[in-house]
Design a protein around this motif. Structure first.
Motif, PDB file in Angstrom:
ATOM      1  N   PHE A  20     -24.150 -20.024 -28.440  1.00 29.92           N
ATOM      2  CA  PHE A  20     -24.194 -18.753 -27.969  1.00 29.92           C
ATOM      3  C   PHE A  20     -22.723 -17.967 -27.974  1.00 29.92           C
ATOM      4  O   PHE A  20     -22.535 -17.432 -27.116  1.00 29.92           O
ATOM      5  CB  PHE A  20     -24.850 -18.893 -26.523  1.00 29.92           C
ATOM      6  N   SER A  31     -21.736 -15.724 -30.374  1.00 30.38           N
ATOM      7  CA  SER A  31     -21.950 -14.931 -31.234  1.00 30.38           C
ATOM      8  C   SER A  31     -21.217 -13.473 -30.903  1.00 30.38           C
ATOM      9  O   SER A  31     -21.107 -13.301 -29.778  1.00 30.38           O
ATOM     10  CB  SER A  31     -23.532 -14.430 -31.476  1.00 30.38           C
ATOM     11  N   THR A  62     -23.954  -8.674 -29.433  1.00 25.97           N
ATOM     12  CA  THR A  62     -24.783  -8.487 -28.290  1.00 25.97           C
ATOM     13  C   THR A  62     -25.671  -7.567 -28.535  1.00 25.97           C
ATOM     14  O   THR A  62     -25.299  -6.319 -28.881  1.00 25.97           O
ATOM     15  CB  THR A  62     -23.989  -8.183 -26.986  1.00 25.97           C
ATOM     16  N   THR A  67     -32.941 -14.888 -33.402  1.00 25.97           N
ATOM     17  CA  THR A  67     -31.854 -14.670 -32.688  1.00 25.97           C
ATOM     18  C   THR A  67     -30.941 -15.890 -32.831  1.00 25.97           C
ATOM     19  O   THR A  67     -30.107 -16.118 -33.441  1.00 25.97           O
ATOM     20  CB  THR A  67     -32.044 -14.481 -31.254  1.00 25.97           C
ATOM     21  N   LYS A  79     -27.944 -12.728 -28.003  1.00 23.73           N
ATOM     22  CA  LYS A  79     -26.581 -12.949 -29.018  1.00 23.73           C
ATOM     23  C   LYS A  79     -27.077 -13.558 -30.342  1.00 23.73           C
ATOM     24  O   LYS A  79     -27.054 -14.662 -30.395  1.00 23.73           O
ATOM     25  CB  LYS A  79     -25.870 -13.929 -28.139  1.00 23.73           C
TER      26      LYS A  79
END
Length: 359
Positions: free
Chosen positions: A266, A268, A271, A281, A293
């Motif tokens: 998570f 990334s 957003t 995702t 994210k």
């Protein structure tokens, strides 16, 4: 152009897709020459996805192992088939890449390692965490002394549960979330600490009616293993099938002069808020609407690309992989998992009688 490693991929489902993606980014050194799958149409579709339509497709992996002219057999099959396929490939004179876990039982894992030694071929253990860029950067920070001496590690892999029928029974999987997910942080920490654990204890949800959520799952849907190491470090490994919202790969390392917090899945830089939802995702996310994210180059960031490249470079030179990625390392991770099951079952702390013994 130099010689390429010729690869036979055994399997055409989830893990094979991950590996084919990695091979597609290693075309300078690797050539996938064939793939096996019970459903040939599915296998052809997977090859087309990566522009490999000219590859041979087999629906019988034993026949493929005997007929395909290759250097490496890459096993991307359910856990219970790892041993059978690896032994056949090694006896055929091929190097072997095996997905986690190495096998479902320690005895089968030992047979794989001993067979590789006997026939003079390499058994590579595919632990992708050891090539995750974020974790490699964390290791660099530790090695430069930025957080002092590490004293405590907490690591977990969790998601909402596998839909594979082979993950539902102990016969096919070897256990529950600990052997299926927890083996990643276990393998990573063992490599980081050179396997020098001194004792462990564990607790698991118990399977079936004793599970937290998955009452039809034979294996556990929650597990925790506490380990101690020869250098004084302690570690907590957690895995579960009760985590909603996508897969969690989180590692926290605490030192005498600082700490590190690493989130592989998570982290990334994107957003996004979406009313209709995104096509994708992150791995295991149940929904893609609302805030998310979205992963960027997820499979690279999980380590698959550099892992496959490393195995190809090792195969070209007929060399062992680095520590944590050899058959013996996969065997030790498997042994720790089964010892953790025993510790949880019997309510005991298990001492490592092999401390200091490294292959």
């Amino acid at each position: 152009m130099g010689r390429k490693v010729r690869v036979l991929i055994v399997g055409s489902a989830f893990a094979a897709d991950f590996h084919l993606y990695a091979y597609s980014r290693c075309r300078d050194i690797a050539e996938v020459v064939a793939i096996t799958g019970r459903n040939k149409e599915k296998a052809h579709a997977l090859l087309k996805k990566y522009g490999l339509e000219n590859c041979a497709v087999y629906d019988d992996y034993m026949r493929a192992i005997q007929e395909v002219d290759c250097d490496v057999v890459d096993i991307c099959l359910p856990n219970y088939l790892h041993h059978e396929v690896a032994i056949a490939a090694l006896n055929r004179g091929r190097h072997v890449i095996c997905e986690k876990p190495l096998a479902t039982t320690v005895e089968d894992g030992m047979d794989m390692v001993e067979t590789a030694n006997r026939v003079g071929k390499k058994l590579y253990y595919a632990e992708d965490w050891l090539f995750a860029p974020a974790l490699n950067r964390a290791i660099e920070i530790i090695e430069e002394g930025a957080i002092g001496k590490p004293v405590f590690i907490r690591a977990r892999e969790c998601h909402s549960g596998s839909h594979s029928p082979y993950a539902q029974t102990i016969q096919y999987c070897g256990g529950g979330c600990l052997i299926h997910l927890g083996i990643h942080p276990i393998g990573f920490i063992l490599a980081l600490k050179e396997g020098k654990w001194t004792e462990l204890t564990a607790s698991v949800s118990g399977g079936l009616g004793n599970n937290l959520m998955h009452k039809k799952l034979e294996g556990e849907d929650w597990a925790c293993c506490i380990m101690k190491f020869a250098d004084g470090t302690s570690a907590v490994v957690e895995s579960n099938y009760v985590t909603k919202g996508g897969m969690e790969d989180v590692i926290d390392i605490y030192g005498t002069e600082g700490c590190l917090h690493v989130d592989i899945t998570f982290s990334s830089p994107i957003t996004c808020y979406s009313i209709p939802g995104l096509k994708y995702t992150v791995e295991k996310a149940e929904i893609t609407t609302g805030w998310s994210k979205p992963a960027v180059d997820e499979r690279f960031n999980l380590g698959y690309v550099d892992e496959i490249r490393h195995f190809m470079e090792c195969a070209l030179k007929d060399e062992d992989a680095k520590v944590g990625l050899r058959g013996v390392d996969g065997l030790e991770a498997l042994r720790v998992v089964h010892l953790a099951y025993r510790a949880a079952r019997e309510g005991i702390t298990i001492k490592n009688e092999r401390i200091g013994v490294r292959p």
